[in-house]
Design an enzyme around this catalytic site. Sequence first.
Site, PDB file in Angstrom:
ATOM      1  N   SER A  48       6.097 -74.206 -10.478  1.00  0.00           N
ATOM      2  CA  SER A  48       6.321 -75.372 -11.338  1.00  0.00           C
ATOM      3  C   SER A  48       5.568 -75.322 -12.660  1.00  0.00           C
ATOM      4  CB  SER A  48       5.921 -76.641 -10.579  1.00  0.00           C
ATOM      5  OG  SER A  48       4.561 -76.593 -10.183  1.00  0.00           O
ATOM      6  N   ASP A  55       1.641 -65.961 -13.979  1.00  0.00           N
ATOM      7  CA  ASP A  55       2.267 -66.509 -12.783  1.00  0.00           C
ATOM      8  C   ASP A  55       1.471 -67.708 -12.285  1.00  0.00           C
ATOM      9  OD1 ASP A  55       3.982 -66.756 -10.647  1.00  0.00           O
ATOM     10  OD2 ASP A  55       3.615 -64.744  -9.839  1.00  0.00           O
ATOM     11  N   ALA A  69       0.200 -70.149  -8.796  1.00  0.00           N
ATOM     12  CA  ALA A  69      -0.430 -69.869  -7.508  1.00  0.00           C
ATOM     13  C   ALA A  69      -0.455 -71.144  -6.679  1.00  0.00           C
ATOM     14  CB  ALA A  69      -1.847 -69.336  -7.692  1.00  0.00           C
ATOM     15  N   LYS A  77      -0.239 -67.010  -2.640  1.00  0.00           N
ATOM     16  CA  LYS A  77       1.035 -67.175  -3.329  1.00  0.00           C
ATOM     17  C   LYS A  77       2.157 -66.974  -2.311  1.00  0.00           C
ATOM     18  CE  LYS A  77       1.609 -65.156  -7.263  1.00  0.00           C
ATOM     19  NZ  LYS A  77       2.260 -66.391  -7.763  1.00  0.00           N
ATOM     20  N   GLU A  95       6.518 -61.023  -7.032  1.00  0.00           N
ATOM     21  CA  GLU A  95       5.360 -61.455  -7.819  1.00  0.00           C
ATOM     22  C   GLU A  95       4.250 -60.420  -7.772  1.00  0.00           C
ATOM     23  OE1 GLU A  95       5.876 -66.321  -7.315  1.00  0.00           O
ATOM     24  OE2 GLU A  95       4.620 -65.183  -5.930  1.00  0.00           O
ATOM     25  N   LYS A 106      -5.179 -76.733  -7.503  1.00  0.00           N
ATOM     26  CA  LYS A 106      -5.135 -75.377  -6.947  1.00  0.00           C
ATOM     27  C   LYS A 106      -6.474 -74.649  -7.076  1.00  0.00           C
ATOM     28  CE  LYS A 106      -0.739 -76.329  -6.649  1.00  0.00           C
ATOM     29  NZ  LYS A 106       0.305 -75.514  -7.278  1.00  0.00           N
TER      30      LYS A 106
END
Length: 254
Positions: A36, A90, A92, A103, A112, A130
Amino acid sequence: MSGLAGIDAAKQLAAWTAVDEHVLPEHKIIGIGSGSTVPFVVERIVAQGKELNQTRVFLPTGFQSKELIVNAGLTLGDIDQYSDLDVTIDGADEVDKSLNCIKGGGACHLREKVLAEAADTFIIVADYRKNSQTLGTTWKQGVPVEVTPFAYVSLLKNLRKMGSETATLRMGKAKAGPVVTDNGNFVIDAPFRSTRYEKPDEILREIKMLTGVVEVGLFCHMAKAAYFGNEDGSVTIRLADGSVRKKERQDFLA
């Protein structure tokens, strides 16, 4: 800054800051991850200008990032064509104090990891939820394990013997049956007791040794930095050397 608020604003701040600091004009082969926070990564890259982006190629980790790249009018590439990436950014599911990551919440962790390993620099972007000292603190679903479909029953048994007593096959939310990855595999979610997460690289090695495992959603000693957007409009930046810095809200408004 935009008019976003709450979690979305935090994600945007993390993504924008990471792009500004790590997607530089000389970078031509760029990996785009999943999750997201990643749409804000693409948003910021587009803002760097059409002329600059015309000289770049972008590699996706899955269907979501492929759609983001195509819809933004960026050049789509594949790891088969470009095996050496300048940078991969990226999201996580959780990051610990040493930048080890869980991930695979989106079932894209095989691709990934391939793009993360192929990049000179691997960067994580996420919101403050996170950011943990130890994995398993906020992400309770367990370690995502991509497995070959015909082996999932024996793998469930072996993972439970390893200490993940509640390991389960991930089922689809809008479909009957298990989640199927972009690679045609199943995903097992394997939670472990909190003390095991103090050494995630040991969990990674043990699971990887099981026959039928394709990839494990533990990314250990891979990220160069992690960017976390905070509720107060600041961004916390954790670096691989253990140092932490903070970019305050006023830095963005200056």
